[in-house]
Design an enzyme around this catalytic site. Sequence first.
Site, short mmCIF file in Angstrom:
data_model
loop_
_atom_site.label_atom_id
_atom_site.label_comp_id
_atom_site.label_asym_id
_atom_site.label_seq_id
_atom_site.Cartn_x
_atom_site.Cartn_y
_atom_site.Cartn_z
N GLY A 133 8.84 -12.25 0.06
CA GLY A 133 8.98 -13.71 0.07
C GLY A 133 7.85 -14.32 0.88
O GLY A 133 7.01 -13.62 1.44
N ALA A 137 2.29 -13.44 8.41
CA ALA A 137 2.46 -12.82 9.72
C ALA A 137 2.24 -13.83 10.84
O ALA A 137 2.97 -13.85 11.84
CB ALA A 137 1.48 -11.66 9.86
N LYS A 188 1.88 -12.17 -7.31
CA LYS A 188 1.43 -13.48 -6.81
C LYS A 188 0.06 -13.34 -6.14
O LYS A 188 -0.71 -14.30 -6.07
CB LYS A 188 2.46 -14.11 -5.87
CG LYS A 188 2.84 -13.28 -4.64
CD LYS A 188 1.99 -13.53 -3.45
CE LYS A 188 2.25 -12.52 -2.35
NZ LYS A 188 1.43 -12.69 -1.16
N ASP A 241 6.59 -17.43 -2.98
CA ASP A 241 5.42 -16.69 -2.50
C ASP A 241 4.13 -17.19 -3.15
O ASP A 241 3.05 -17.19 -2.54
CB ASP A 241 5.62 -15.19 -2.77
CG ASP A 241 5.17 -14.35 -1.59
OD1 ASP A 241 4.55 -14.91 -0.67
OD2 ASP A 241 5.42 -13.13 -1.59
#
Length: 332
Positions: A133, A137, A188, A241
């Site tokens: 998803g 980070a 994606k 995403d």
Amino acid sequence: MAKITVLGGGFGTALAVMLYTTQQHEITIWSALPEEIEAMRRDGEQKEKLPGVKIPNGISLTTDLSVVDDSDLVLFAIPSAYVRETCQKVAPHVKEGTVIVNAGKGIEEDSLKLLSTVFAEEIPNGAYVVLTGPSHAEEVGRNIPTSVVAASSNKMAAYLVQEWFSSPTFRVYINDDVTGCELGGALKNVIALCAGISDGLGYGDNTKAMLMTRGLHEIERLGSALGSRANTFAGLTGLGDLIVTCTSMHSRNRRAGILIGQGVNPADAVAQVGTVEGYYCCRAAYGLARRYDVEMPFTDGLYRILFENVNVKDAVQSLLDRPKKHEYEKLI
Ligand SMILES: NC(=O)c1ccc[n+]([C@@H]2O[C@H](COP(=O)([O-])OP(=O)(O)OC[C@H]3O[C@@H](n4cnc5c(N)ncnc54)[C@H](O)[C@@H]3O)[C@@H](O)[C@H]2O)c1
């Protein structure tokens, strides 16, 4: 409180800090790279990949995989190219039923296997869950509100991940469409590279919206050929995403695409940016599209730019020149 081993010091560090600070789990970060662990110990943070996010003293750092022996959960945050070899190293330490979470996104390049298949082959006694998803980070490590999906064919394992990862800033949905969730997360990145190229060429928001919308269609087409549910791609792993990767400067795929659009040779762009999963995934997606006879125009166009030295503007023009069609091919 669970005992969790996090494998990988990039996205892994962000997840480790989030899990430790929000849930007080017992966390160890393992890395295959001794110099990475050394630097993290010295600096108190992962300066190269996650500058400014302090690693609390309570998080242990190691290069010794025996830490997996009594872990309740092992979280992989490893680039897809190293997943199989890391699984092989980890497998002898995994007890029956240990929850194995994969936060990596990709498709094994040579075999065209999804990562769930790689894990099933290498760690068959683990309870596999993919965590995917929109979750950069840089934001997860700072506890910025984020939502992801934990997908597994093992309901209990998915519930455990939901329980152990959820916090006031990290919301976890569960899903049982593992193939769809993995494909959404992997593919994606291909579209994000295209979106970056579009930005690098100086194209606009209309172009980006076209790439995201029609990109989602081709992801869905391949997903349907592989047996996933269409509505999975309308969720966090597909649409969610895609939005985050195609629009954010945190996305290495988009950043590599921008360089390519500006005229940098694709291999050099990838070398400059670091882990660009979409580069490898494009080759895998191209192979799967052929194997399952699925039309994937953006994947094809990107493949020709990345691996067949086709000029970027020519590739874009041939996409725009494709035959006219109905928006929903299956309806006509
Ligand atoms: N970075 C993000 O924001 C983010 C978010 C969601 C998912 N992901 C996915 O997580 C995975 C890891 O991404 P990342 O950004 O942490 O990548 P990265 O390039 O920063 O590398 C992560 C870690 O992999 C480990 N590593 C490097 N070489 C290795 C080797 N030869 N063997 C074993 N381990 C090795 C190192 O510990 C390194 O810190 C990717 O599949 C990525 O798509 C990343």
